[in-house]
Write an enzyme that holds these catalytic residues in place. Structure first.
Site, short mmCIF file in Angstrom:
data_model
loop_
_atom_site.label_atom_id
_atom_site.label_comp_id
_atom_site.label_asym_id
_atom_site.label_seq_id
_atom_site.Cartn_x
_atom_site.Cartn_y
_atom_site.Cartn_z
N LYS A 92 44.97 38.10 31.72
CA LYS A 92 44.69 39.54 31.74
C LYS A 92 44.43 40.03 33.17
O LYS A 92 43.38 40.62 33.47
CB LYS A 92 43.53 39.89 30.80
CG LYS A 92 43.85 39.65 29.33
CD LYS A 92 42.77 40.16 28.39
CE LYS A 92 43.17 40.12 26.93
NZ LYS A 92 43.39 38.78 26.36
N ASN A 98 47.99 43.31 45.70
CA ASN A 98 47.71 42.25 46.67
C ASN A 98 46.77 41.20 46.09
O ASN A 98 46.97 39.99 46.28
CB ASN A 98 47.09 42.88 47.93
CG ASN A 98 46.97 41.89 49.06
OD1 ASN A 98 47.95 41.27 49.45
ND2 ASN A 98 45.76 41.72 49.56
N THR A 99 45.78 41.64 45.34
CA THR A 99 44.80 40.71 44.76
C THR A 99 45.39 39.89 43.62
O THR A 99 45.22 38.67 43.57
CB THR A 99 43.56 41.48 44.27
OG1 THR A 99 42.98 42.16 45.39
CG2 THR A 99 42.53 40.55 43.66
#
Lengths: 273, 273
Positions: A92, A98-99
């Protein structure tokens, strides 16, 4: 009634993970995914070894396993090959592009290296798909978006669900389907979208034969309600299969067989209805 | 204009993590949180050691660190004590109650044991709060809900945001505020809700002084826009502080000081405007 067979739908998908899942479903005659949410590696492997012959997919939450080691992933992959099932890490993802790219590729778990499918919430907007795709597409992985949830009071309604389907439609090479409670073809489509031949895999949690809820907001439907009534493709079952005593492997295998039979019977009923 | 001082707001909170954060902000004169999103433990610790004196909070994504070991958490806690900052693991929990409880308490990371604050998406409905609260409240931890996101095309709008605030309002002992772009007091309140004295901590990502975006959907505002214009409490800055060469610790400390000064100046401007 949604009449397309799993076999006939393989040609609708270019994504290798989606094709593999449909192929496995057809050759094992199983639309059962078992969600293995236990905190000890030994229990995790014992359950998978017991249910392996009956499932098309094992759904994992590797981040709840207390004694996780990288070798656990190799054992999981060996079981996947032995019993012929897909691996779906139910991570999920729900952060900025980017993360999520870092979370998917890096860290202790390196999910992209071993999980055929993973999933993401559409809530951060299209960048969550872009970030995951930058890591997963080249590895032949596939993504499911959470278009709906089965919990009480979930906010996955109306335009939220429609926006999830639009994000998928814009990334058909990587987004292969949804976690949802019903079919999603044509949902949220504009008049200019050609949705002819649109084909999304629908994986549905909250399936149980014996109970109606877990006391923490989870709500259950039967395999028949999910597959015949709502036209979903894969039923996801957790405690309903393995209960709370993980040493009873014969009983666990029996329950997996029971859900496999119920799920497949419902699928055949839908095809011939 | 939101005029309440950090010091005066301590009394509005019973949650120990919320009180600690406000106390630190006041005594360090800092509303700066640095988001440390790097994949090597050595870089992670070097950045925290450099920015520690200037921040009220360190925001982590422990699951992107490739060489994570439990000892890293103990070092992080020692730095938290040495430099007087809160730890906020930006986990973005987003699953059903039973699963998030396991993810928060168990697994490799055991987030509840060391992170003063964590966060969750409201999308699964109230069970995500119930599950986390069952683990975190007894440990004095606090939760932030993601009411808004700073990415392009985020689905955190309208009734979604209102529902997030309603979930917080129903759990004031544990949900201490929001990841959001503006103040949230009274949002989504019904006529019968008494919102007098309502006080939510507002932590705001997407803050930068030098650039406008990251090419992956992230959008930036300045500290002044966020603190004065929007009334937010904590500015969250990542690359803007530590760039891409983590060995330049003097430069990184200088940037942290610069953001601390800009953030505090904006706060004083708001108080006296």
């Amino acid at each position: 009634m949604y009449k397309h067979s799993y076999a006939s739908r393989i040609q609708n998908h270019t994504n290798p993970a989606a094709r593999l899942l449909l192929e496995i479903m057809e050759r094992k005659q199983s639309n059962l995914a078992v969600s293995v949410d236990v905190t000890k590696a030994q229990d995790f492997l014992a359950i998978i070894d017991a249910v392996g012959p009956y499932v098309c997919m094992i759904k994992t939450h590797v981040d709840v396993i207390e004694d996780f080691e990288p070798s656990l992933v190799r054992t999981l992959q060996a079981l996947s090959a032995k019993y012929d099932f897909c691996i779906f890490e139910d991570r999920k993802f729900a952060d900025i592009g980017n993360t999520v790219a870092l979370q998917y590729a890096s860290g202790v778990y390196k999910i992209a290296e071993w999980s055929h499918l993973t999933n993401a919430h559409p809530v951060p907007g299209p960048s969550v798909v872009t970030g995951l795709k930058s890591v997963g597409l080249q590895r032949g992985r596939g993504l499911l978006l959470l278009a709906e949830m089965s919990t009480a009071g979930a906010l996955t309604t109306g335009s939220y669900t429609e926006d999830a389907v639009k994000m998928a439609r814009a990334n058909r090479d990587f987004v292969v389907g949804f976690i949802a409670q019903r079919r999603m073809e044509s949902v949220g489509a504009s008049k200019t979208d050609d949705t002819t031949g649109e084909d999304f895999l629908i994986l549905t949690p909250g399936v149980g034969l014996d109970v109606k809820g877990d006391g923490m907001g989870q709500q259950y439907r039967t395999p028949r309600e999910v597959v015949v009534g709502a036209g979903c493709d894969v039923i996801i079952v957790g405690r309903g299969v393995y209960g709370t005593d993980y040493s009873l492997t014969a009983k666990i295998a029996g329950q997996a067989k029971r859900y496999q039979d119920e799920g497949w019977k419902a699928y055949l009923e839908r095809l011939t209805a």
